[in-house]
Design an enzyme around this catalytic site. Structure first.
Site, short mmCIF file in Angstrom:
data_model
loop_
_atom_site.label_atom_id
_atom_site.label_comp_id
_atom_site.label_asym_id
_atom_site.label_seq_id
_atom_site.Cartn_x
_atom_site.Cartn_y
_atom_site.Cartn_z
N LYS A 20 0.83 -1.22 0.00
CA LYS A 20 0.00 0.00 0.00
C LYS A 20 0.86 1.26 0.00
O LYS A 20 0.63 2.18 -0.79
CB LYS A 20 -0.94 -0.03 1.22
N SER A 21 1.86 1.31 0.87
CA SER A 21 2.69 2.52 0.97
C SER A 21 3.42 2.77 -0.35
O SER A 21 3.51 3.91 -0.82
CB SER A 21 3.73 2.35 2.08
N ARG A 25 3.00 5.96 -3.17
CA ARG A 25 4.18 6.75 -3.57
C ARG A 25 4.43 6.62 -5.06
O ARG A 25 4.90 7.57 -5.70
CB ARG A 25 5.40 6.31 -2.76
N SER A 166 6.92 9.08 12.37
CA SER A 166 5.90 8.95 11.33
C SER A 166 6.49 9.11 9.94
O SER A 166 7.03 10.16 9.60
CB SER A 166 4.79 9.99 11.54
N ASP A 314 1.99 -1.18 11.83
CA ASP A 314 0.69 -1.65 11.33
C ASP A 314 0.44 -3.12 11.68
O ASP A 314 -0.65 -3.63 11.47
CB ASP A 314 0.61 -1.47 9.81
N ARG A 387 -7.16 -3.28 9.56
CA ARG A 387 -6.15 -4.14 10.19
C ARG A 387 -6.74 -4.90 11.38
O ARG A 387 -6.33 -6.03 11.68
CB ARG A 387 -4.92 -3.33 10.59
C1 S3P Z 1 2.36 4.84 6.28
C2 S3P Z 1 2.94 5.17 7.47
C3 S3P Z 1 2.42 4.75 8.77
C4 S3P Z 1 1.47 3.57 8.63
C5 S3P Z 1 0.47 3.78 7.53
C6 S3P Z 1 1.18 3.97 6.21
C7 S3P Z 1 2.95 5.36 5.04
O1 S3P Z 1 1.73 5.83 9.36
O2 S3P Z 1 0.81 3.34 9.84
O3 S3P Z 1 -0.40 2.67 7.44
O4 S3P Z 1 2.61 4.87 3.94
O5 S3P Z 1 3.79 6.26 5.13
P1 S3P Z 1 2.49 6.96 10.24
O6 S3P Z 1 3.42 7.66 9.36
O7 S3P Z 1 1.40 7.85 10.73
O8 S3P Z 1 3.15 6.19 11.34
#
Ligand code: S3P
Length: 426
Positions: A20-21, A25, A166, A314, A387
């Site tokens: 997902k991340s 991006r 974060s 997560d 989740r």
């Molecule tokens: C993410 C960062 C995390 C994660 C989220 C996805 C990202 O959040 O919990 O599911 O894609 O950068 P935080 O940056 O708030 O910790």
């Protein structure tokens, strides 16, 4: 969703959808690139759809053909003013990373989200972006909706020490720096996922890191590339834990991202005694990837230190499930950030696992879990948190009968085929 307990191991081979991340991006950075990009194995889920829609609404041509996404990059200055507020739905990553992009534009924009996202903290990005000279305001200065107007002068680079661990905050600053003058440095005292740094570098931007400081040069211009999105280790983690806790399991999960800033769950489960091997290691677009082979193994409780929390943030719901079925006590330390996720996960993990008969305590921001042999069946609430829905579904496999998971449709946020994959194994 009704889930029966299972007595037979999970045996076979599966894949999980794209990360997902990395999917978010890849849409953001390829949209801002000069030239075109092709993205394979992009996660098709509600959250990523929000990011795709946002960029389409700003004039980026993104089309799907033969299971690949073709993105015609418009360059850093080529976005158009969106005709309506950008609706990020449930997606914190869309809202926060997009803010970093929108503060550099020559048009006004408004970011909105659903009820859960509208309660999540946005001051963590408003503050550093304002320091860069951005004109960004939120409701009560800390929540969506966020209004952004163009800043008269160019944004300034900053030296910023992240007050919260974060990756979303770090990424918003990195993206805003592409619209600034000078060089930004970000001090990160606890490791968080580094996909933005890796992808910017892969797209030719000048990003580098020494110890715990990340630097990005504002003269960087991303150039379109081919990307293959690796499988999401967060999605894989439900099946890694399921195979570990269910006797007779022997499961291979192919093509999973094993970036060390994301794979804390493997480190911790191995320390607890899990039998996890990573084979066929390789690198795809600056991200490490491998196949994960998991066999059933008894687990022992351990202390999960706060320094590693960012690399498995997560995965804490599913880790708590594993801890509930381990011998001895597991302590998950300083998990405050869980309060600010799609649900207040510190509370939802506590309340639902307690209902399942787990021996769980919450002390401040620590979770203390003493393992039991079997969990209770019953009706459990995910609070519409994807989740939680997936973690509770795996826990229900070890219940003493049939369970029901409320709010299970939330799996569409990150892993729409979750139940199909689970069903194929059970
Ligand atoms: C993410 C960062 C995390 C994660 C989220 C996805 C990202 O959040 O919990 O599911 O894609 O950068 P935080 O940056 O708030 O910790």
């Amino acid at each position: 969703m009704k889930i029966n307990s299972i007595r037979k191991g999970l045996v076979g081979e599966i894949t999980v959808p794209g990360d997902k991340s990395i999917s978010h991006r890849s849409i953001i950075i390829s949209s801002l690139s000069t030239g075109n990009s092709i993205i394979e194995n992009l996660l098709e889920s509600e959250d990523v759809e929000r990011t795709i829609e946002a960029f389409k609404n700003m004039g980026v041509n993104i089309i799907k053909k033969n299971n690949k996404y073709y993105v015609e990059g418009v360059g850093l200055k080529g976005l158009e003013k969106p005709k309506k507020p950008i609706d990020c739905g449930n997606s914190g990553t869309t809202a926060r990373l997009l803010s970093g992009v929108l503060v550099g534009q020559k048009f006004d924009s408004i970011i909105v989200g659903d009820e859960s996202l509208s309660m999540r903290p946005m001051d963590r990005i408003i503050l550093p972006l304002s320091k860069m000279g951005a004109k960004i305001k939120g409701r009560m200065n800390k929540h969506l909706p966020i209004c952004i107007s163009p800043s008269q002068d160019k944004l300034k680079s900053i030296n910023y020490e992240l007050p919260v661990a974060s990756a979303q905050v770090k990424s918003a600053i990195l993206l805003a720096t592409l619209y600034a003058t000078g060089k930004t440095s970000i001090i990160e005292n606890k490791v968080t996922r580094d996909h933005t740094e890796r992808m910017l570098e892969y797209f030719g931007c000048n990003v580098y890191r020494t110890n715990n400081v990340i630097y990005v040069d504002s003269n960087s211009v991303p150039v379109g590339k081919k990307i293959y999105v690796p499988g999401d280790i967060s999605s894989a983690s439900y099946f890694i834990v399921a195979a570990t806790i269910i006797e007779g399991s022997n499961l291979t999960i192919r093509n999973v991202g094993i970036n060390p800033t994301r794979s804390g769950i493997i480190t911790v489960l191995r320390k607890m005694g899990a039998d996890i091997k990573i084979v066929n290691k390789r690198e795809l677009n600056n991200e490490p990837v491998g196949d994960i082979v998991v066999k059933h193994a008894p687990l022992k409780g351990i202390v999960v230190d706060e320094q590693i929390i960012g690399t498995l943030i997560d995965e804490i719901p599913i880790l708590a499930v594993a801890a509930s079925l381990s011998e001895g006590t597991t302590v998950i330390k300083d998990a405050e950030e869980l309060k600010y996720k799609e649900s207040n996960r510190l509370e939802t993990i506590y309340s639902e696992l307690k209902k399942m008969g787990a021996n769980i305590k919450m002390m401040g921001n620590d979770l203390i879990i003493e393992g039991v042999k079997e969990l209770n069946a019953g009706k459990f609430d995910s609070y519409n948190d994807h989740r939680m829905a997936m973690a509770l579904s795996i826990a229900a496999l070890k219940g003493n009968g049939q369970s029901e998971i409320l709010g299970y449709k939330s799996v569409n946020i990150s892993f729409p085929s979750f139940y199909k994959t689970l069903y194929s194994l059970c």
